[in-house]
Design an enzyme around this catalytic site. Structure first.
Site, PDB file in Angstrom:
ATOM      1  N   GLU A 170       5.086  24.718  -4.956  1.00  0.00           N
ATOM      2  CA  GLU A 170       6.252  23.433  -4.541  1.00  0.00           C
ATOM      3  C   GLU A 170       7.427  23.156  -4.438  1.00  0.00           C
ATOM      4  OE1 GLU A 170       3.923  20.134  -4.214  1.00  0.00           O
ATOM      5  OE2 GLU A 170       5.358  19.043  -4.807  1.00  0.00           O
ATOM      6  N   THR A 184       8.070  18.599  -0.624  1.00  0.00           N
ATOM      7  CA  THR A 184       8.354  17.159  -1.075  1.00  0.00           C
ATOM      8  C   THR A 184       9.193  16.625  -0.356  1.00  0.00           C
ATOM      9  OG1 THR A 184       9.663  16.729  -2.388  1.00  0.00           O
ATOM     10  CG2 THR A 184       8.082  17.423  -3.162  1.00  0.00           C
ATOM     11  N   HIS A 210       5.293  17.118   2.902  1.00  0.00           N
ATOM     12  CA  HIS A 210       4.566  15.949   2.502  1.00  0.00           C
ATOM     13  C   HIS A 210       5.594  14.349   3.532  1.00  0.00           C
ATOM     14  CE1 HIS A 210       3.854  17.496  -1.233  1.00  0.00           C
ATOM     15  NE2 HIS A 210       3.367  18.928  -0.782  1.00  0.00           N
ATOM     16  N   ASP A 252       5.982   6.409  -3.773  1.00  0.00           N
ATOM     17  CA  ASP A 252       5.492   5.393  -4.333  1.00  0.00           C
ATOM     18  C   ASP A 252       6.460   4.570  -4.449  1.00  0.00           C
ATOM     19  OD1 ASP A 252       3.772   6.032  -6.113  1.00  0.00           O
ATOM     20  OD2 ASP A 252       5.726   7.630  -7.220  1.00  0.00           O
ATOM     21  N   TYR A 266      -6.740  13.097  -8.351  1.00  0.00           N
ATOM     22  CA  TYR A 266      -5.894  12.864  -9.755  1.00  0.00           C
ATOM     23  C   TYR A 266      -6.442  12.724 -10.239  1.00  0.00           C
ATOM     24  CZ  TYR A 266      -2.158  10.564  -6.650  1.00  0.00           C
ATOM     25  OH  TYR A 266      -1.078   9.691  -5.441  1.00  0.00           O
ATOM     26  N   HIS A 281      -5.043   7.533 -10.318  1.00  0.00           N
ATOM     27  CA  HIS A 281      -3.827   7.310  -9.649  1.00  0.00           C
ATOM     28  C   HIS A 281      -3.160   5.579 -10.873  1.00  0.00           C
ATOM     29  CE1 HIS A 281      -0.926   4.753  -7.212  1.00  0.00           C
ATOM     30  NE2 HIS A 281      -0.672   5.745  -6.851  1.00  0.00           N
ATOM     31  N   LYS A 315     -10.622   8.501   1.512  1.00  0.00           N
ATOM     32  CA  LYS A 315      -9.635   9.272   2.607  1.00  0.00           C
ATOM     33  C   LYS A 315     -10.410  10.281   3.167  1.00  0.00           C
ATOM     34  CE  LYS A 315      -6.393   9.406  -0.552  1.00  0.00           C
ATOM     35  NZ  LYS A 315      -5.534  10.070  -2.039  1.00  0.00           N
ATOM     36  N   GLN A 355      -2.522  15.912  -9.282  1.00  0.00           N
ATOM     37  CA  GLN A 355      -1.372  15.657  -9.698  1.00  0.00           C
ATOM     38  C   GLN A 355      -1.457  16.291 -10.687  1.00  0.00           C
ATOM     39  OE1 GLN A 355       1.014  14.665 -10.676  1.00  0.00           O
ATOM     40  NE2 GLN A 355       1.289  12.657 -10.143  1.00  0.00           N
ATOM     41  N   GLN A 383      10.108  15.833 -21.840  1.00  0.00           N
ATOM     42  CA  GLN A 383       9.367  15.646 -21.023  1.00  0.00           C
ATOM     43  C   GLN A 383       7.834  15.026 -21.905  1.00  0.00           C
ATOM     44  OE1 GLN A 383       9.135  19.854 -19.509  1.00  0.00           O
ATOM     45  NE2 GLN A 383      10.461  19.156 -17.666  1.00  0.00           N
TER      46      GLN A 383
HETATM   47  P1  FAD Z   1      -2.634   6.381  -2.197  1.00  0.00           P
HETATM   48  O1  FAD Z   1      -4.422   7.389  -1.774  1.00  0.00           O
HETATM   49  O2  FAD Z   1      -2.776   5.335  -0.549  1.00  0.00           O
HETATM   50  O3  FAD Z   1      -3.171   4.954  -3.013  1.00  0.00           O
HETATM   51  C1  FAD Z   1      -2.794   4.877  -4.149  1.00  0.00           C
HETATM   52  C2  FAD Z   1      -3.003   3.528  -4.929  1.00  0.00           C
HETATM   53  O4  FAD Z   1      -4.269   2.573  -3.934  1.00  0.00           O
HETATM   54  C3  FAD Z   1      -4.367   4.334  -5.775  1.00  0.00           C
HETATM   55  O5  FAD Z   1      -4.656   3.529  -6.445  1.00  0.00           O
HETATM   56  C4  FAD Z   1      -5.549   4.033  -4.896  1.00  0.00           C
HETATM   57  O6  FAD Z   1      -6.730   4.305  -5.717  1.00  0.00           O
HETATM   58  C5  FAD Z   1      -4.744   2.978  -3.721  1.00  0.00           C
HETATM   59  N1  FAD Z   1      -6.173   2.532  -2.584  1.00  0.00           N
HETATM   60  C6  FAD Z   1      -5.944   3.557  -1.886  1.00  0.00           C
HETATM   61  N2  FAD Z   1      -6.616   2.925  -0.829  1.00  0.00           N
HETATM   62  C7  FAD Z   1      -7.134   1.940  -0.758  1.00  0.00           C
HETATM   63  C8  FAD Z   1      -7.475   0.789  -0.232  1.00  0.00           C
HETATM   64  N3  FAD Z   1      -7.485   0.726   1.204  1.00  0.00           N
HETATM   65  N4  FAD Z   1      -7.336  -0.108  -0.604  1.00  0.00           N
HETATM   66  C9  FAD Z   1      -6.658  -0.431  -1.883  1.00  0.00           C
HETATM   67  N5  FAD Z   1      -6.624   0.302  -3.093  1.00  0.00           N
HETATM   68  C10 FAD Z   1      -6.911   1.548  -2.417  1.00  0.00           C
HETATM   69  N6  FAD Z   1       5.164  10.705  -3.421  1.00  0.00           N
HETATM   70  C11 FAD Z   1       6.534  11.238  -2.846  1.00  0.00           C
HETATM   71  O7  FAD Z   1       7.014  10.222  -2.369  1.00  0.00           O
HETATM   72  N7  FAD Z   1       6.898  12.318  -1.969  1.00  0.00           N
HETATM   73  C12 FAD Z   1       6.024  13.054  -2.394  1.00  0.00           C
HETATM   74  O8  FAD Z   1       6.332  14.693  -1.497  1.00  0.00           O
HETATM   75  C13 FAD Z   1       5.267  13.224  -3.045  1.00  0.00           C
HETATM   76  N8  FAD Z   1       4.458  14.510  -3.507  1.00  0.00           N
HETATM   77  C14 FAD Z   1       3.697  14.276  -3.604  1.00  0.00           C
HETATM   78  C15 FAD Z   1       2.277  15.192  -4.378  1.00  0.00           C
HETATM   79  C16 FAD Z   1       0.984  15.323  -4.913  1.00  0.00           C
HETATM   80  C17 FAD Z   1      -0.029  16.105  -4.790  1.00  0.00           C
HETATM   81  C18 FAD Z   1       0.553  13.925  -6.276  1.00  0.00           C
HETATM   82  C19 FAD Z   1      -0.788  13.892  -6.094  1.00  0.00           C
HETATM   83  C20 FAD Z   1       1.666  13.256  -5.323  1.00  0.00           C
HETATM   84  C21 FAD Z   1       2.577  12.783  -4.557  1.00  0.00           C
HETATM   85  N9  FAD Z   1       3.571  11.864  -5.228  1.00  0.00           N
HETATM   86  C22 FAD Z   1       4.331  12.163  -3.778  1.00  0.00           C
HETATM   87  C23 FAD Z   1       2.905  10.698  -5.375  1.00  0.00           C
HETATM   88  C24 FAD Z   1       2.388   9.462  -4.409  1.00  0.00           C
HETATM   89  O9  FAD Z   1       3.054   8.971  -3.673  1.00  0.00           O
HETATM   90  C25 FAD Z   1       2.168   8.587  -5.255  1.00  0.00           C
HETATM   91  O10 FAD Z   1       1.495   9.081  -6.333  1.00  0.00           O
HETATM   92  C26 FAD Z   1       1.537   7.524  -4.455  1.00  0.00           C
HETATM   93  O11 FAD Z   1       1.494   6.132  -5.388  1.00  0.00           O
HETATM   94  C27 FAD Z   1      -0.447   7.169  -4.377  1.00  0.00           C
HETATM   95  O12 FAD Z   1       0.029   7.822  -2.793  1.00  0.00           O
HETATM   96  P2  FAD Z   1      -1.448   8.136  -2.651  1.00  0.00           P
HETATM   97  O13 FAD Z   1      -1.096   9.301  -1.519  1.00  0.00           O
HETATM   98  O14 FAD Z   1      -2.260   8.467  -3.480  1.00  0.00           O
HETATM   99  O15 FAD Z   1      -1.841   6.667  -2.150  1.00  0.00           O
END
Ligand code: FAD
Length: 317
Positions: free
Chosen positions: A18, A49, A94, A126, A179, A183, A199, A210, A246
């Protein structure tokens, strides 16, 4: 080729990397310089990313400020196309909900399809730096699952413009984030796993995790996913620790624990070189154990440390 096809055809554990787009002002050569040594390991795919824009305040001559939206690391899609063209290796952009309306997402997916990119890692993103909580665009998605559903709609030829009939059906392989240590916004691991299952049920083809530093947490996560009926491949995300700072930065930003054996060893060091040696050795042992466990892919976050990743993968493959 799709990530899931790579996995289905593999005879052994695969490797993937990545990268981050370079800071604005740098050329595509900085990407090639970063990746060139790692291509020796024939990665099955390379993730790039996505970084949303940040609000900044620029001081004007009269002392007042202009509010500007700046993207420090643009170019995700273009870098993916460049990687596919230059190395003939699959690239996985991404795609995030943050900063995108549904229409912009649809257009981005059409661009990807036209470029021959048929993999996406669908994420929420985020909160923007000036926001306390994640805020979707006015006509954007709240959660990654909504983005996954939009990609699935497009796969079935359902566009936002309802009058498009018999349109193309871009066929994407969809990854989603998982996660092992929960998360940070989820009330507990169980609820987070239910969201993850939703999902996958909505169309995610595989899970990418993560980073984590304790394999036991990953093993338990895989077990919990299976118990919940999640049967898609789970790809561990891996990162080396290379400096003392870190020890506090990674838990703060990524909400992951650092095992005491690792943190104690690092705290005894005097130089970054010593930390890097310990971090490299830890990641080698982690990778070897995960390979033995039978993970489909070892996915390394290279984040500006291609040499460390090179030294790890050389020992593991
Ligand atoms: P979601 O799956 O939407 O989850 C977010 C939160 O909401 C979780 O706590 C989940 O439990 C909760 N949730 C999910 N669905 C619902 C629902 N229907 N109702 C209520 N709660 C819900 N960020 C970037 O900006 N750019 C990147 O390139 C990037 N790459 C990443 C790559 C990896 C492998 C990982 C693990 C993370 C990456 N991230 C990146 C970070 C990521 O965007 C954040 O961790 C973000 O806060 C959550 O993304 P998610 O897709 O897991 O969200």
């Amino acid at each position: 080729m799709k990530v899931t096809d790579h996995i289905a055809q593999a005879k052994d554990t695969l490797v993937s990397f990545e990268i981050l787009p370079p800071l604005k002002g740098k050329t595509i050569n900085s990407i090639y310089e970063h990746l060139d040594p790692l291509m020796e390991f024939k990665p099955s795919f390379i993730n790039v990313t996505y970084h949303r824009s940040e609000t900044m305040f620029k001081k004007k001559a009269d002392g007042s400020f202009d509010k500007v939206e700046v993207r420090k690391r643009p170019g995700t899609v273009a870098i993916c196309a460049a990687i596919m063209n230059h190395y003939k290796t699959d690239a996985v952009p991404h795609l995030i909900c943050g900063g995108f309306s549904k229409r912009e997402t649809e257009d981005a997916l059409i661009d990807l399809n036209f470029l021959g990119i048929n993999n996406v890692l669908a994420l929420r993103g985020d909160a923007a730096k000036n926001e306390a909580h994640f805020e979707p665009e006015a006509d954007g998605h709240n959660y990654a699952i909504d983005l996954i559903k939009q990609v699935m709609n497009l796969k079935n030829g359902i566009y936002l413009e309802e009058d498009i009939k018999n349109g193309g059906k871009p066929d994407f392989c969809i990854g989603t984030a998982g996660y092992p240590e929960k998360h940070f916004e989820a009330p507990n691991l169980q609820t987070d796993l239910i969201r993850l299952k939703e999902k996958v049920d909505a169309g995610a083809d595989y899970i990418m995790t993560q980073m984590f530093f304790d394999n036991q947490k990953f093993f338990q996560f895989v077990k919990d996913c299976k118990a919940m009926g999640i049967n898609v491949p789970i790809i561990p995300g891996l990162k080396p620790i290379t400096n003392k700072k870190q020890l506090s930065i990674l838990p703060k930003i990524f909400h992951v624990d650092i095992p005491s054996d690792l943190s104690n060893a690092i705290l005894k060091t005097k130089t970054d070189e010593e930390v890097e040696k310990i971090g490299t050795e830890w990641l080698i042992q982690q990778s070897k154990e995960l390979k033995k466990f039978g993970v489909p892919v070892l996915h390394y976050y290279t984040l500006g440390k291609p040499k460390v990743i090179y030294n790890v993968v050389k020992e593991v493959l």
